[in-house]
Motif scaffolding. Structure first.
Motif, PDB file in Angstrom:
ATOM      1  N   GLU A 111       1.100   8.436  -6.618  1.00  0.00           N
ATOM      2  CA  GLU A 111       0.222   9.614  -6.651  1.00  0.00           C
ATOM      3  C   GLU A 111       1.278  10.963  -7.010  1.00  0.00           C
ATOM      4  O   GLU A 111       0.586  11.925  -7.378  1.00  0.00           O
ATOM      5  CB  GLU A 111      -0.151   9.832  -4.905  1.00  0.00           C
ATOM      6  N   LYS A 115       1.455   4.254  -3.025  1.00  0.00           N
ATOM      7  CA  LYS A 115       1.174   5.432  -2.766  1.00  0.00           C
ATOM      8  C   LYS A 115       2.204   6.278  -3.630  1.00  0.00           C
ATOM      9  O   LYS A 115       1.823   7.791  -3.867  1.00  0.00           O
ATOM     10  CB  LYS A 115       1.124   5.949  -1.129  1.00  0.00           C
ATOM     11  N   ARG A 172       0.587  -1.072   0.059  1.00  0.00           N
ATOM     12  CA  ARG A 172       0.118   0.113  -0.030  1.00  0.00           C
ATOM     13  C   ARG A 172       0.956   1.235   0.049  1.00  0.00           C
ATOM     14  O   ARG A 172       0.750   2.249  -0.768  1.00  0.00           O
ATOM     15  CB  ARG A 172      -0.853  -0.148   1.298  1.00  0.00           C
ATOM     16  N   ARG A 173       1.988   1.329   0.920  1.00  0.00           N
ATOM     17  CA  ARG A 173       2.775   2.426   1.076  1.00  0.00           C
ATOM     18  C   ARG A 173       3.402   2.582  -0.364  1.00  0.00           C
ATOM     19  O   ARG A 173       3.736   3.801  -0.882  1.00  0.00           O
ATOM     20  CB  ARG A 173       3.950   2.443   2.162  1.00  0.00           C
TER      21      ARG A 173
END
Length: 116
Positions: free
Chosen positions: A65, A62, A58-59
């Motif tokens: 983005e 990120k 998940r990190r």
């Protein structure tokens, strides 16, 4: 949306690292492949809980983005499931909002030597 893999960090990850598949794996070991397939189909809409690699992935995702039009990271799911029983994994990826757009369902084969 899949992108060309050049100039990106590409990470291959097993479904059992991304999600907690302990219960399904026990069914496979104790009752066999057919019972496992039925269990996965019967539970395909039941979201899988995060596994040990979930927070890291998940990190990592990120980072995309920072550059949405040209992502920095591509995570590819590698699974020994077949596409039919892998539907639960894909549904869970969608439910958790993970930006994973590539998956290889190897139908029991080892991912070693897999060319994506």
């Amino acid at each position: 949306m899949p992108y060309e893999l050049e100039k990106r960090l590409v990470v291959g990850l097993s479904s059992s690292a991304l999600f907690n598949l302990q219960e399904a794996n026990e069914i496979f070991r104790e009752k066999g492949e057919q019972e496992y397939r039925e269990y996965q189909r019967d539970n395909q809409d039941k979201t899988l809980l995060p596994g040990v690699a979930f927070p890291f992935v998940r990190r990592l995702l990120k980072l995309n983005e920072l550059r949405p039009s040209d992502p920095l990271v591509e995570v590819i799911l590698l699974s020994r499931n077949d596409p039919d029983t892998g539907l639960r994994v894909l549904n869970s990826i969608e439910h958790h909002g993970l930006g994973i757009t590539r998956a290889a369902f190897l139908q029991g084969k080892s991912p070693g030597g897999c060319r994506l």
